[in-house]
Design a protein around this motif. Structure first.
Motif, PDB file in Angstrom:
ATOM      1  N   GLY A  43      36.321  -0.266 -59.687  1.00  0.00           N
ATOM      2  CA  GLY A  43      35.516  -1.307 -59.061  1.00  0.00           C
ATOM      3  C   GLY A  43      34.496  -0.814 -58.057  1.00  0.00           C
ATOM      4  N   GLU A  44      34.443   0.491 -57.790  1.00  0.00           N
ATOM      5  CA  GLU A  44      33.507   1.037 -56.806  1.00  0.00           C
ATOM      6  C   GLU A  44      32.332   1.703 -57.513  1.00  0.00           C
ATOM      7  OE1 GLU A  44      33.379   4.115 -52.976  1.00  0.00           O
ATOM      8  OE2 GLU A  44      35.209   3.909 -54.176  1.00  0.00           O
ATOM      9  N   SER A  45      31.104   1.298 -57.161  1.00  0.00           N
ATOM     10  CA  SER A  45      29.910   1.851 -57.783  1.00  0.00           C
ATOM     11  C   SER A  45      29.506   3.150 -57.109  1.00  0.00           C
ATOM     12  CB  SER A  45      28.753   0.854 -57.682  1.00  0.00           C
ATOM     13  OG  SER A  45      27.541   1.459 -58.100  1.00  0.00           O
ATOM     14  N   PHE A  46      29.068   4.123 -57.941  1.00  0.00           N
ATOM     15  CA  PHE A  46      28.600   5.409 -57.425  1.00  0.00           C
ATOM     16  C   PHE A  46      27.166   5.713 -57.852  1.00  0.00           C
ATOM     17  CE2 PHE A  46      33.220   5.763 -57.561  1.00  0.00           C
ATOM     18  CZ  PHE A  46      33.495   6.234 -56.293  1.00  0.00           C
ATOM     19  N   MET A  47      26.481   4.741 -58.428  1.00  0.00           N
ATOM     20  CA  MET A  47      25.131   4.989 -58.929  1.00  0.00           C
ATOM     21  C   MET A  47      24.152   5.367 -57.825  1.00  0.00           C
ATOM     22  SD  MET A  47      23.896   2.735 -62.123  1.00  0.00           S
ATOM     23  CE  MET A  47      23.963   1.193 -61.265  1.00  0.00           C
ATOM     24  N   ASP A  48      24.353   4.842 -56.633  1.00  0.00           N
ATOM     25  CA  ASP A  48      23.423   5.110 -55.546  1.00  0.00           C
ATOM     26  C   ASP A  48      23.833   6.318 -54.716  1.00  0.00           C
ATOM     27  OD1 ASP A  48      21.773   2.943 -56.233  1.00  0.00           O
ATOM     28  OD2 ASP A  48      23.121   1.556 -55.220  1.00  0.00           O
ATOM     29  N   GLU A  49      24.793   7.091 -55.206  1.00  0.00           N
ATOM     30  CA  GLU A  49      25.189   8.327 -54.541  1.00  0.00           C
ATOM     31  C   GLU A  49      24.625   9.511 -55.310  1.00  0.00           C
ATOM     32  OE1 GLU A  49      29.077   8.946 -53.161  1.00  0.00           O
ATOM     33  OE2 GLU A  49      29.515   6.821 -52.800  1.00  0.00           O
ATOM     34  N   PRO A  50      24.368  10.642 -54.618  1.00  0.00           N
ATOM     35  CA  PRO A  50      23.820  11.811 -55.315  1.00  0.00           C
ATOM     36  C   PRO A  50      24.787  12.357 -56.354  1.00  0.00           C
ATOM     37  CG  PRO A  50      24.424  12.365 -53.058  1.00  0.00           C
ATOM     38  CD  PRO A  50      24.527  10.879 -53.175  1.00  0.00           C
ATOM     39  N   LEU A  51      24.242  13.093 -57.297  1.00  0.00           N
ATOM     40  CA  LEU A  51      25.028  13.636 -58.398  1.00  0.00           C
ATOM     41  C   LEU A  51      26.227  14.436 -57.896  1.00  0.00           C
ATOM     42  CD1 LEU A  51      25.347  14.246 -61.450  1.00  0.00           C
ATOM     43  CD2 LEU A  51      23.848  16.224 -61.103  1.00  0.00           C
ATOM     44  N   TYR A  52      26.028  15.213 -56.859  1.00  0.00           N
ATOM     45  CA  TYR A  52      27.134  16.039 -56.336  1.00  0.00           C
ATOM     46  C   TYR A  52      28.333  15.169 -55.975  1.00  0.00           C
ATOM     47  CZ  TYR A  52      29.812  19.228 -53.421  1.00  0.00           C
ATOM     48  OH  TYR A  52      30.825  19.985 -52.889  1.00  0.00           O
ATOM     49  N   ASN A  53      28.067  14.050 -55.307  1.00  0.00           N
ATOM     50  CA  ASN A  53      29.159  13.148 -54.921  1.00  0.00           C
ATOM     51  C   ASN A  53      29.827  12.535 -56.149  1.00  0.00           C
ATOM     52  OD1 ASN A  53      28.241  13.755 -52.408  1.00  0.00           O
ATOM     53  ND2 ASN A  53      27.942  11.650 -51.721  1.00  0.00           N
ATOM     54  N   ARG A  54      29.011  12.140 -57.118  1.00  0.00           N
ATOM     55  CA  ARG A  54      29.567  11.505 -58.315  1.00  0.00           C
ATOM     56  C   ARG A  54      30.498  12.465 -59.059  1.00  0.00           C
ATOM     57  NH1 ARG A  54      24.073  10.151 -59.144  1.00  0.00           N
ATOM     58  NH2 ARG A  54      23.960  11.144 -61.208  1.00  0.00           N
ATOM     59  N   LEU A  55      30.026  13.696 -59.240  1.00  0.00           N
ATOM     60  CA  LEU A  55      30.840  14.668 -59.953  1.00  0.00           C
ATOM     61  C   LEU A  55      32.073  15.073 -59.153  1.00  0.00           C
ATOM     62  CD1 LEU A  55      28.124  17.042 -61.491  1.00  0.00           C
ATOM     63  CD2 LEU A  55      29.076  14.939 -62.418  1.00  0.00           C
ATOM     64  N   SER A  56      31.889  15.316 -57.861  1.00  0.00           N
ATOM     65  CA  SER A  56      32.990  15.794 -57.025  1.00  0.00           C
ATOM     66  C   SER A  56      34.102  14.765 -56.918  1.00  0.00           C
ATOM     67  CB  SER A  56      32.476  16.161 -55.625  1.00  0.00           C
ATOM     68  OG  SER A  56      31.521  17.193 -55.696  1.00  0.00           O
ATOM     69  N   LYS A  57      33.741  13.514 -56.717  1.00  0.00           N
ATOM     70  CA  LYS A  57      34.766  12.476 -56.572  1.00  0.00           C
ATOM     71  C   LYS A  57      35.559  12.302 -57.860  1.00  0.00           C
ATOM     72  CE  LYS A  57      32.659   9.889 -52.807  1.00  0.00           C
ATOM     73  NZ  LYS A  57      32.133   8.597 -52.318  1.00  0.00           N
ATOM     74  N   TRP A  58      34.864  12.352 -58.988  1.00  0.00           N
ATOM     75  CA  TRP A  58      35.576  12.240 -60.258  1.00  0.00           C
ATOM     76  C   TRP A  58      36.517  13.429 -60.453  1.00  0.00           C
ATOM     77  CZ3 TRP A  58      35.585   8.676 -64.356  1.00  0.00           C
ATOM     78  CH2 TRP A  58      36.225   9.109 -65.512  1.00  0.00           C
ATOM     79  N   GLU A  59      36.005  14.635 -60.235  1.00  0.00           N
ATOM     80  CA  GLU A  59      36.809  15.827 -60.498  1.00  0.00           C
ATOM     81  C   GLU A  59      37.962  15.952 -59.503  1.00  0.00           C
ATOM     82  OE1 GLU A  59      34.268  19.228 -60.859  1.00  0.00           O
ATOM     83  OE2 GLU A  59      33.382  18.503 -62.727  1.00  0.00           O
TER      84      GLU A  59
END
Length: 519
Positions: A321-337
């Motif tokens: 339920g939390e959107s990550f589209m407005d975060e930089p790529l580094y954050n998107r990848l790091s949080k997922w991993e």
């Protein structure tokens, strides 16, 4: 703008003017419209398929007039466009049909594949009551080819100015909702809701091809470029939706991928961006065209057996339920991993420019059977629907062929008076074999010049295509040579590199050479 006549008059007024004037004319017409969402839906071609094509359209129009189809085809060829042909065939008939925008929307979305006759009678009754100008613009939108340059970006810009909305904020609003749905919120002065959620498709971010001197200087990731199809996958508990890049539900094509997702340790709610590509028995990439078995087969389970696939995730837009589209790529990848383990994709991280390292990774991708690489700055935001320099694609040198033009069609919009799409052929013994059509890589001057040259060597015309003596040579590039279902070969995604006035037709490439070198 509340009737078909007013709609036609507006389109006629913007057909040949510059984008700035289109916007100004739109402001006045839009202000007088009583049903703005419907108008926007039509203008933006956000319409359900009506299963009409030019051949059937000519047949229906001829039947409505009570004339032979050849008569309509002649006028279509004379004026280079069916709508303009009918406009002139009609003799500039006056009057007004009184068709409202709602009625126009219904007419434009009638399912013309039905054979019970009721749909044709509805069409005939309305069409015969239209005046010449109404018919012209009805046909343009009926065939989904308005040729007025007022869709997508130009229309969004015009709407944003009308409602005094920041264009970037508006682009956020239309990530999932259609433009006409967003306007409904604007009209009611209601805030557009956050629409990033299960089942709401987000337009994918797209990559650009840029030279090496335009690559980022530091802090980027490099990934394999998979030669498959782009898909956006939504999951919520035991429900999974797989959208293709145009937002169509393709879930039934990939029951095996759905099963893999449900049996995985991935989160119970997410939206991810990825690729599905065909694989061989040993797991290595298969040729892209093999994926057509999945896309077109009626027996989906049989297609699973004939074309095994692999699904790779390379970006995360939402989890739990939390959107990550407005975060930089580094954050998107790091949080997922951090939460769910590494992305199942080939990737390297780099803090500084290291062309040797990047090119080494590129060569590994090619050796492993993949298409190339994608380079992404780690501070890049996800930009839905944008072809952005923040995603840079790099692929092997393109196929290059010298070909001859053997056919052409008139273009759209500002290119309506010149040929805009060209059939290209190579030699085969004492004849020429068509290997595709090219419409990109030309300047306006090129098209004007080619049109004048080709008009001198017209042999005949078939429907909307003009056939020529083989006289004009082009140098074209393409991505790959593929085999068609009928065992012939074609050049995929051709683009014109230059017009070869220096090369005689006798020296162009042969069909056999193309297959030997590239197939």
């Amino acid at each position: 703008m509340n009737t078909l006549l007013e709609f036609a008059q507006f389109n006629e007024s913007i057909e040949t003017v510059a984008p700035t004037f289109k916007v100004k004319l739109f402001q006045k017409a839009f202000d007088e419209c009583n049903n703005k969402p419907v108008l926007i839906k039509i203008l933006n071609l956000d319409l359900d398929p009506n299963n009409i094509a030019k051949k059937k359209a000519i047949k229906w129009i001829a039947n409505a007039y009570g004339v032979y189809e050849d008569e309509i085809e002649i006028f279509s060829s004379m004026y280079g466009d069916l709508a303009d042909g009918v406009h002139n065939f009609d003799g500039y008939m006056e009057g007004e049909s009184k068709v409202s925008l709602n009625q126009l929307l219904r007419l434009l979305t009638l399912d013309c594949s039905r054979s019970d006759g009721n749909v044709f009678r509805l069409f005939e009754e309305s069409f015969t009551n239209m005046n010449s100008l109404e018919k012209k613009w009805f046909i343009r939108y009926w065939l989904r080819k308005p040729r007025n340059g007022f869709q997508n970006k130009n229309l969004v810009k015009a709407v944003s100015e009308y409602y005094n909305k920041d264009i970037k904020k508006m682009e956020v609003d239309i990530r999932a909702l259609s433009l006409d749905e967003v306007i409904s919120f604007y009209e009611n002065k209601v805030e557009v809701p956050n629409t990033l959620g299960f089942g709401n498709f987000i337009k994918p971010m797209l990559a650009k091809a840029l030279p090496k001197d335009k690559w980022p200087n530091n802090n980027y990731v490099v990934e394999y470029k998979y030669d498959g199809n782009r898909y956006q996958v939504h999951r919520k508990d035991d429900r999974v939706i797989i959208f293709n890049r145009k937002g169509k539900d393709a879930t039934d094509q990939f029951p095996d991928v759905v099963q893999q997702i449900l049996e995985s340790k991935l989160p119970n709610e997410f939206i991810v961006d990825g690729e599905i590509y065909p694989i061989k028995e040993d797991g290595t990439p298969e040729k892209h065209q093999k994926l057509g078995t999945r896309v077109h087969s009626k027996d989906k389970m049989d297609a699973v057996q004939k074309c095994p696939v692999k699904f790779v995730i390379f970006d995360m837009l939402q989890t739990d339920g939390e959107s990550f589209m407005d975060e930089p790529l580094y954050n998107r990848l790091s949080k997922w991993e951090y939460n769910y383990g590494p992305f199942p994709t080939h990737r390297i991280w780099s803090e500084n420019t290291d062309e040797m390292g990047v090119m080494g990774f590129y060569h590994s991708a090619i050796q492993d059977g993949f298409e190339g690489i994608i380079i992404k700055p780690t501070d890049a935001l996800y930009q839905p629907g944008k072809r952005s320099k923040d995603w840079i694609k790099y692929k092997p040198p393109l196929i290059e062929l010298d070909v001859v033009i053997t056919g052409a069609r008139y273009g759209d919009g500002k290119r309506a008076n010149v040929f805009g799409s060209f059939d290209i052929s190579v030699k085969h013994e004492n004849e020429f074999i068509q290997i595709g059509s090219v419409g990109t890589g030309f300047s306006d001057t090129d098209l004007f010049r080619l049109t004048n040259e080709l008009r001198k060597v017209i042999i005949s015309s078939e429907k909307d295509t003009y056939l020529f003596l083989p006289r004009v040579v082009l140098e074209v590039t393409g991505d790959v040579v593929t085999r068609n279902e009928d065992e012939t070969y074609a050049l995929r995604f051709p683009r014109c590199k230059r017009i070869r006035n220096d090369k005689p037709v006798a020296d162009i490439d042969t069909y056999e050479d193309m297959i030997r070198r590239y197939a």
